[in-house]
Write an enzyme that holds these catalytic residues in place. Structure first.
Site, short mmCIF file in Angstrom:
data_model
loop_
_atom_site.label_atom_id
_atom_site.label_comp_id
_atom_site.label_asym_id
_atom_site.label_seq_id
_atom_site.Cartn_x
_atom_site.Cartn_y
_atom_site.Cartn_z
N ASP A 149 108.76 7.38 109.51
CA ASP A 149 109.41 6.95 108.25
C ASP A 149 109.29 8.04 107.19
OD1 ASP A 149 110.02 4.42 109.38
OD2 ASP A 149 107.96 3.79 109.02
N HIS A 187 106.46 -1.01 109.33
CA HIS A 187 107.43 -0.20 110.09
C HIS A 187 108.51 -1.08 110.72
CE1 HIS A 187 109.14 3.04 112.37
NE2 HIS A 187 109.01 2.35 113.49
P1 NAD Z 1 110.29 4.27 127.39
O1 NAD Z 1 110.70 3.04 128.09
O2 NAD Z 1 111.07 5.51 127.57
O3 NAD Z 1 108.78 4.60 127.76
C1 NAD Z 1 107.77 3.66 127.78
C2 NAD Z 1 106.74 4.07 128.81
O4 NAD Z 1 105.68 3.12 128.78
C3 NAD Z 1 107.28 4.10 130.25
O5 NAD Z 1 107.02 5.36 130.83
C4 NAD Z 1 106.52 2.99 130.93
O6 NAD Z 1 106.26 3.24 132.31
C5 NAD Z 1 105.25 2.96 130.11
N1 NAD Z 1 104.48 1.74 130.27
C6 NAD Z 1 104.92 0.46 130.31
N2 NAD Z 1 103.89 -0.38 130.50
C7 NAD Z 1 102.78 0.39 130.55
C8 NAD Z 1 101.41 0.12 130.73
N3 NAD Z 1 100.94 -1.14 130.89
N4 NAD Z 1 100.54 1.15 130.76
C9 NAD Z 1 100.99 2.40 130.59
N5 NAD Z 1 102.27 2.73 130.43
C10 NAD Z 1 103.15 1.73 130.41
O7 NAD Z 1 110.19 3.90 125.83
P2 NAD Z 1 110.07 4.93 124.60
O8 NAD Z 1 111.40 5.28 124.11
O9 NAD Z 1 109.11 6.02 124.99
O10 NAD Z 1 109.38 3.98 123.49
C11 NAD Z 1 108.07 3.52 123.69
C12 NAD Z 1 107.65 2.60 122.56
O11 NAD Z 1 107.52 3.35 121.34
C13 NAD Z 1 108.66 1.49 122.26
O12 NAD Z 1 107.97 0.28 122.03
C14 NAD Z 1 109.35 1.96 120.99
O13 NAD Z 1 109.87 0.91 120.24
C15 NAD Z 1 108.20 2.65 120.30
N6 NAD Z 1 108.59 3.60 119.25
C16 NAD Z 1 107.90 3.56 118.08
C17 NAD Z 1 108.22 4.41 117.06
C18 NAD Z 1 107.43 4.39 115.78
O14 NAD Z 1 107.92 4.93 114.77
N7 NAD Z 1 106.23 3.87 115.75
C19 NAD Z 1 109.28 5.33 117.22
C20 NAD Z 1 109.95 5.36 118.44
C21 NAD Z 1 109.59 4.48 119.46
C1 LMR Z 2 112.19 4.01 114.93
O1 LMR Z 2 111.93 3.77 113.75
O2 LMR Z 2 113.03 4.86 115.26
C2 LMR Z 2 111.39 3.30 116.00
O3 LMR Z 2 110.62 2.29 115.47
C3 LMR Z 2 112.23 2.85 117.15
C4 LMR Z 2 113.18 1.74 116.81
O4 LMR Z 2 113.15 0.72 117.50
O5 LMR Z 2 113.96 1.89 115.87
#
Ligand code: NAD
Ligand code: LMR
Length: 341
Positions: A149, A187
């Protein structure tokens, strides 16, 4: 030197985050854990000639991945698709984060835990309550990563200044805008509260100010829509997560933070905080809020609540709206742990 573990290292966020941390001089050992493909990713990164050791661990090796880890990042879990809110991810990701944090409590009880998975507003309370139940909770060690953010706010603030007046816009440097803007709250959508600390820029933005607020609050949706079903932010998140982790790592060496007003979504009781934060907790019964943090030896030593003392009427309004939604999100996370046996 510090061992860092990434849980969910094979994902869209996990892979570039692992790469960026393999490049960090503050990491001595990088442990990559996932339920799929982490061994190969670890092997791939281990060929990079930086001085850290990098090892990938398969789904049965979480204990080895966590043993001696001082910093644990959690980007494991399902990302959004168009039409979903972050809250819609709760049913899939709550259990994942609960089980991973339980493993951290068992195998790396002193680790700093950086929660990236969504919904951050509910999953940080899950992490905290899980550790409390285990008798392993240390208030300064659990941080919800909201740094994307701030990264967005820095970018968009310059974009809108440029739109309003290209002369003013061109004077700005996107990489140092954290001196002029910060983001607090939570967030998701309206819980995200951008605060322009250089008030002359609010004046400069004029009517673009509301567009700026909205774009920071809903920046995540923009990416979800553009990716057309292929997930949410990954590369910009990896950048923001690595930047945040690097600040945690720098603090192990007593190095001054590079980012001014670095915030995290934290559990307020038990942390040194100001009167206004205590009031926020008391008035709204919310125990979590994203605020600028002061790091020491990898943990949060205190929260800087001075930002809350000087809010404009519009910013106070944003806080009022945010706390209503935050309250629900936090309760949902807490109940997931407290109502289970
Ligand atoms: P993705 O599906 O590409 O990757 C997720 C990974 O988690 C996969 O490799 C999967 O195998 C793994 N996984 C699932 N269960 C698991 C477990 N029990 N133990 C270990 N690994 C496990 O998803 P992504 O695009 O990498 O996003 C991941 C998360 O991050 C999502 O929840 C997304 O919303 C979040 N995210 C948060 C922010 C933020 O600003 N905080 C920003 C972007 C994404
Ligand atoms: C973001 O802010 O990009 C992440 O939290 C992923 C989402 O779900 O938007």
């Amino acid at each position: 030197m510090v061992k860092v573990a990434i849980l969910g290292a094979s994902g869209g966020v996990g892979q570039p985050l692992s790469l960026l941390l393999k490049l960090s001089p503050y990491v001595s050992e990088l442990a990559l854990y996932d339920i799929r493909a982490a061994e190969g990713i670890g092997k791939d990164l281990s060929h990079i000639n930086t001085n850290s050791n990098c090892v990938g661990y398969d789904k049965d090796s979480i204990e080895s991945s966590l043993t001696n880890a001082q910093v644990v990042l959690i980007p494991a879990g399902v990302p959004r698709k168009p039409g979903l809110t972050r809250d819609d991810l709760f049913k899939m990701n709550a259990g994942i984060v609960k089980s991973l944090v339980t493993a951290v409590g068992n195998f790396a009880p002193n680790a700093r835990i950086l929660v990236i998975s969504n919904p951050v507003n509910s999953l940080v309370p899950i992490a905290v309550e899980t550790l409390k139940k285990m008798g392993k909770f240390k208030p300064g060690n659990v941080m919800g990563v909201t740094n994307l953010d701030l990264v967005r706010a820095e970018t968009f603030l310059v974009d809108y200044l440029m739109l309003k007046d290209p002369k003013v816009g061109q004077e700005q440097d996107k990489t140092t805008m954290h001196k002029k803007v910060t983001v607090i709250g939570g967030h998701s959508g309206e819980t995200i509260i951008p605060i322009i600390t250089d008030k002359s820029l609010v004046f400069q933005l004029d009517r673009q100010y509301e567009h700026f607020i909205h774009r920071v609050q809903f920046g995540g949706d923009e990416i979800v829509k553009a990716k057309q079903g292929a997930g949410s932010a990954t590369l910009s998140m990896a950048f923001a997560g690595a930047k945040f982790a690097e600040e945690v790592l720098r603090s192990f060496h007593n190095e001054k933070p590079e980012t001014e007003s670095l915030s995290a979504f934290v559990y307020l009781p038990g942390l040194k905080n100001g009167k206004r934060a205590q009031q926020l907790v008391a008035d709204n019964s919310i125990e979590y809020f994203s605020l600028p943090i002061v790091l020491q030896n990898g943990s949060i030593a205190s929260i800087d609540t001075s930002i809350l003392e000087n809010l404009s009427p519009r910013e106070e309004q944003l806080v009022d709206t945010a706390v209503k939604e935050l309250h629900k999100n936090i309760q949902k996370g807490k109940s997931f742990i407290l109502d289970s046996s």
